[in-house]
Design a protein around this motif. Structure first.
Motif, mmCIF file in Angstrom:
data_model
loop_
_atom_site.group_PDB
_atom_site.id
_atom_site.type_symbol
_atom_site.label_atom_id
_atom_site.label_comp_id
_atom_site.label_asym_id
_atom_site.label_seq_id
_atom_site.Cartn_x
_atom_site.Cartn_y
_atom_site.Cartn_z
ATOM 1 N N ALA A 71 0.836 -1.206 0.000
ATOM 2 C CA ALA A 71 0.000 0.000 0.000
ATOM 3 C C ALA A 71 0.871 1.256 0.000
ATOM 4 C CB ALA A 71 -0.932 -0.005 1.213
ATOM 5 N N ALA A 74 2.305 1.820 -3.444
ATOM 6 C CA ALA A 74 1.295 2.339 -4.379
ATOM 7 C C ALA A 74 0.974 3.799 -4.084
ATOM 8 C CB ALA A 74 0.026 1.492 -4.284
ATOM 9 N N LEU A 167 -1.768 6.623 -12.260
ATOM 10 C CA LEU A 167 -2.722 6.132 -11.256
ATOM 11 C C LEU A 167 -3.196 4.726 -11.601
ATOM 12 C CD1 LEU A 167 -4.806 9.411 -10.701
ATOM 13 C CD2 LEU A 167 -3.290 8.311 -9.034
ATOM 14 N N GLN A 168 -3.428 4.512 -12.885
ATOM 15 C CA GLN A 168 -3.897 3.186 -13.300
ATOM 16 C C GLN A 168 -2.823 2.115 -13.093
ATOM 17 O OE1 GLN A 168 -5.153 4.065 -17.317
ATOM 18 N NE2 GLN A 168 -7.296 4.385 -16.699
ATOM 19 N N VAL A 170 -1.098 1.616 -10.526
ATOM 20 C CA VAL A 170 -1.047 1.118 -9.136
ATOM 21 C C VAL A 170 -2.440 1.077 -8.523
ATOM 22 C CG1 VAL A 170 1.340 1.685 -8.550
ATOM 23 C CG2 VAL A 170 -0.406 3.477 -8.444
ATOM 24 N N ASP A 171 -3.426 0.746 -9.325
ATOM 25 C CA ASP A 171 -4.774 0.760 -8.761
ATOM 26 C C ASP A 171 -5.312 -0.633 -8.470
ATOM 27 O OD1 ASP A 171 -5.424 -0.121 -11.269
ATOM 28 O OD2 ASP A 171 -6.812 1.515 -11.759
ATOM 29 N N THR A 172 -4.408 -1.606 -8.358
ATOM 30 C CA THR A 172 -4.799 -2.919 -7.841
ATOM 31 C C THR A 172 -3.779 -3.342 -6.793
ATOM 32 O OG1 THR A 172 -3.496 -4.231 -9.393
ATOM 33 C CG2 THR A 172 -5.713 -3.589 -10.115
ATOM 34 N N VAL A 173 -4.196 -4.277 -5.948
ATOM 35 C CA VAL A 173 -3.281 -4.763 -4.906
ATOM 36 C C VAL A 173 -2.074 -5.451 -5.543
ATOM 37 C CG1 VAL A 173 -3.065 -6.363 -2.970
ATOM 38 C CG2 VAL A 173 -5.126 -4.974 -3.211
ATOM 39 N N GLY A 176 0.287 -2.981 -6.505
ATOM 40 C CA GLY A 176 0.967 -2.476 -5.307
ATOM 41 C C GLY A 176 2.098 -3.410 -4.899
ATOM 42 N N ALA B 48 -9.913 8.129 -12.803
ATOM 43 C CA ALA B 48 -8.745 7.284 -12.506
ATOM 44 C C ALA B 48 -8.394 7.348 -11.030
ATOM 45 C CB ALA B 48 -7.549 7.733 -13.353
ATOM 46 N N THR B 51 -10.947 5.305 -8.985
ATOM 47 C CA THR B 51 -10.687 3.861 -8.995
ATOM 48 C C THR B 51 -9.544 3.513 -8.043
ATOM 49 O OG1 THR B 51 -11.393 3.742 -11.292
ATOM 50 C CG2 THR B 51 -10.060 1.898 -10.464
ATOM 51 N N PHE B 52 -8.451 4.275 -8.166
ATOM 52 C CA PHE B 52 -7.304 4.071 -7.267
ATOM 53 C C PHE B 52 -7.738 4.194 -5.807
ATOM 54 C CE2 PHE B 52 -4.190 6.140 -4.560
ATOM 55 C CZ PHE B 52 -3.068 5.341 -4.685
ATOM 56 N N ARG B 55 -10.036 1.324 -4.450
ATOM 57 C CA ARG B 55 -9.325 0.049 -4.344
ATOM 58 C C ARG B 55 -8.481 0.017 -3.068
ATOM 59 N NH1 ARG B 55 -8.448 -3.403 -8.471
ATOM 60 N NH2 ARG B 55 -10.416 -2.506 -9.116
ATOM 61 N N TRP B 56 -7.780 1.115 -2.825
ATOM 62 C CA TRP B 56 -6.890 1.122 -1.657
ATOM 63 C C TRP B 56 -7.635 1.417 -0.366
ATOM 64 C CZ3 TRP B 56 -2.682 -1.473 -1.755
ATOM 65 C CH2 TRP B 56 -2.053 -1.695 -2.979
#
Lengths: 609, 149
Positions: A71, A74, A167-168, A170-173, A176, B48, B51-52, B55-56
């Protein structure tokens, strides 16, 4: 022939301040997560715990610590992207302002041309030739100007696309996790160690030089890992210090608010939370103050130490960027000032800044309130009795504060951009003693010094002890009793700088009310709107010399005992000072005079709060 | 304590505090992130970032919840162990002679101290510099009474 008008640039879709707000939020979240992750890594599995339950806990610590690290990675990348976006937007904002003016001016020329064509005599060959020449000239300009507008539009699109991509990414775990494992990821802990070493070495120039070598990703990682270190380090650019200190402030508020909900706050944490909330409240008061050149918020949090001085806290805030301003002033308030005194003092600085801005032409101004010293307070025995100036407020804290203030100014000098700013230090009341100590005991790199409502100048016997070139300006209201504590002779906090033989430039100050009940207000009147003292200080800040008046000489003014007795008598006689004795460096405890019954005790002690 | 755990209560409490503190920090963090937005902002950038953000927020909230759960478990364990040990202590105390029932458990794990401490006995060897008492003569056998004629 018809000329084409230039289409103005698109609207700026994202304001720099919007990106800055989001970046600050991301960093604050990053710091909170980073702190939690570090706490688990260092203290999560206590020594001395063995067995299967301990093993299970250790596994959980490791698992969660890893999740948090992803986290942090990210959030770090997102903060870097948003910060870069912010920088780009500031440039776009500035370029757009210029373009809009140019397009508007050009289109006005086209309008004038069209009107002249319509009104022209077709048979007048000479006039028609002149119009043809104007047409050719305008036509040659239109393509270039439209090209610059198109380029600006494309740059805005590119900026948006870049931050969206970042941003896209790092927008999933899973992304990250990947960011955390990236071998190029900045080592924030190692960077923090290196910065700490440089700060400890006391060389802000070296800090500035080292900071300039860092990548944006490294800077952001460091701000997330150690915002308090970055935010309070002299030499680091003020904009970056502001970002780091806002990060600390928001993270403190978030974390401590949760603990407050749980009823877990310690006394010190309560102080810390109060100081953080107060800083945010003050900043929020200036959130609409947008720099017309950059589109950025114009308030900068330069010091944020909410734990300092046993919970009183240390803080400094600037209106205007001191690194880029032409004229900079830093104000040191007096007794009982603490972090929560920021708001009232910033109001005074805003008035001073506006007036100085009117006086210095095209030059820009930044005005700082600096409260990062342990001003004597109730914890030291300060009461609403002015005698405490002499009996409680010794020079110790002015000495310590002077060292801190000198370090602060030296740090700002190291982060100054362009030609060196004209810098004015202002001290009020005990703050004037603090500024004096900064000048006599340390190296205080300022151009001018202003001392107002001063009870004494520490160890300085003459203006040239404070400023070698004698650029010391003094404001002392005749009926401000605090200014009478330092002379004639030598007071407990040093000399009265408004004495003629001190050699400072004394400017005019409204004498104030002669009623004993109002003497307290006289001490807090120097920044009043439309006052002669505010005008004079604005002159100094703007680099001009204020009108001077004669310094005090024996017989030309009322000494403290005369003022106390006289003002009591004109106030009806019921508050006659009963036998106060002036002993050269203190007033006897038995004075028992009317000030004890002053109604506005808070105003006395912290008049600008 | 039994069941595979060897730890002092204070250590368990400290571990619980670490988890609890982490949970507080993370709760504050996801709430901050959830409330972060900028306006005005380009629609594509805002989407964007949205979404970020969400998710976090979900991930940090998940970890915060788990951290708080661990903190609560450890805190409950401390309470349980304390209760169990209190009961065991009461049973043990009941077995002690009355004079020793004010004994306390040493939190560092050494054997319970006994209060009051029994008085030490007499030294086994008499001091060397004191003269021995002269032997008391034996009274000898009682004279046998002579029978009266």
């Amino acid at each position: 022939m018809t000329l084409t008008r230039v289409t103005p640039p698109d609207a700026l879709r994202t304001m720099p301040e919007s990106a800055s707000t989001v970046a600050n939020g991301i960093r604050a979240v990053g710091e909170s997560v980073s702190d939690s992750q570090e706490a688990m890594a260092s203290r999560g599995a206590p020594a001395g715990w063995k067995g299967s339950a301990s093993d299970a806990a250790e596994n959980q610590f490791t698992q969660i610590s890893g999740d948090l690290d992803s986290a942090v990675a990210a959030l770090g990348q997102a903060a870097t992207a948003m910060d870069a976006f912010d920088d780009t937007l500031q440039k776009l904002f500035s370029r757009r302002e210029t373009l809009v003016e140019e397009v508007s001016a050009f289109n006005r020329k086209v309008d004038a041309y069209d009107a002249d064509v319509a009104a022209s005599d077709q048979e007048d060959a000479e006039a028609q030739e002149a119009l043809k020449a104007r047409y050719a000239e305008l036509e040659s300009q239109v393509a270039a100007l439209q090209g610059r507008v198109d380029s600006w539009n494309a740059d805005q699109d590119a900026a948006d696309a870049a931050v969206i991509r970042a941003l896209q990414a790092v927008d999933t775990v899973a992304e990250g996790d990947k960011a955390a494992a990236d071998p190029d990821r900045p080592d924030a802990a190692a960077l923090a160690d290196r910065l700490q070493d440089k700060v400890d070495a006391g060389d802000p120039e070296a800090v500035a030089a080292w900071w300039a070598t860092l990548s944006e990703a490294q800077k952001q990682a460091l701000m997330i890992h150690s915002p308090e270190l970055v935010g309070n380090a002299g030499g680091i650019p003020s904009a970056d210090r502001d970002e780091a200190n806002r990060t600390s402030m928001l993270s403190d508020i978030d974390n401590l608010t949760e603990r407050e909900k749980d009823g877990q706050l310690t006394d010190r944490e309560e102080d810390r939370l109060e100081n953080a909330r107060d800083a945010q409240k003050t900043l929020d008061g200036y959130k609409d103050r947008i720099n017309p050149d950059t589109g950025e918020n114009d308030a900068f949090l330069l010091i944020f130490r909410p734990d300092a001085f046993e919970g009183d806290g240390g803080v400094a805030m600037s209106l205007g960027n001191p690194d880029t301003a032409d004229d900079v002033t830093s104000f040191v308030p007096g007794l009982t000032s603490e972090a929560t005194s920021l708001g009232g003092n910033m109001d005074s600085m805003e008035r001073l800044m506006q007036l100085a801005d009117e006086k210095n032409g095209d030059r820009s101004v930044a005005a700082i309130t600096w409260i990062d010293y342990d001003a004597p307070s109730s914890a030291d025995g300060m009461t609403d009795n002015p005698l405490d100036f002499l009996q409680v407020a010794t020079q110790d804290k002015a000495t310590d504060g002077g060292e801190r203030f000198a370090d602060f100014v030296t740090g700002l000098r190291a982060s100054d951009q362009g030609s060196q700013a004209h810098f004015t230090a202002i001290g009020h009341s005990y703050g004037s003693t603090t500024v004096s100590h900064a000048a006599t005991d340390q190296v205080l790199p300022v151009d001018d010094m202003v001392l107002i409502g001063s009870p004494g100048t520490g160890s300085a016997d003459h203006a040239t002890d404070l400023m070698a070139d004698g650029n010391v300006y003094v404001g002392s209201a005749d009926y401000d009793p605090v200014t009478l504590l330092g002379g004639p002779g030598l007071g407990a906090l040093g000399h009265d700088p408004s004495q003629a033989d001190f050699g400072a430039h004394r400017f005019e100050v409204d004498p104030g009310s002669y009623r004993v009940q109002d003497l307290l207000d006289n001490h807090s009147s120097y920044f009043n709107q439309d006052s002669t003292s505010l005008d004079a200080m604005a002159d100094v800040v703007a680099g001009a010399r204020p009108d001077e008046v004669d310094g005090r000489t024996l017989g030309s003014y009322q000494t403290l005992d005369t003022l106390a007795t006289g003002s009591s008598l004109v106030s009806g006689g019921e508050k006659v000072w009963e036998g106060a004795e002036w002993t050269g460096d203190k007033i006897s405890d038995g004075a028992g005079w009317a000030w004890d019954r002053a109604e506005d005790a808070g105003s006395w002690l912290n008049p600008l709060d | 304590m039994t069941g595979g755990t060897e730890v002092d209560y204070t250590i368990l409490s400290a571990a619980s505090s670490v988890w609890d503190g982490a949970a507080d920090g993370l709760d504050g963090a996801w709430r901050r992130l959830h409330g972060t937005s900028g306006s005005p902002m380009d629609a594509g950038v805002a989407a964007a970032f949205g979404t970020f953000r969400e998710r976090w927020v979900d991930e940090i909230k998940r970890i915060a919840t788990r951290s708080q759960s661990h903190a609560d478990s450890l805190s409950d364990a401390v309470t349980s162990y304390t209760t169990i040990d209190d009961a065991a202590y009461e049973r043990m105390r009941a077995l002690l002679p009355f004079d020793y029932r004010d004994s306390t458990l040493d939190p560092l794990g050494s054997p319970p101290g006994l209060v009051p401490t029994p008085e030490p006995g007499p030294p086994p060897t008499p001091p060397t510099d004191s003269a021995p008492e002269p032997p008391t003569p034996s009274p000898g056998p009682s004279p046998t009474p002579t029978p009266t004629p």
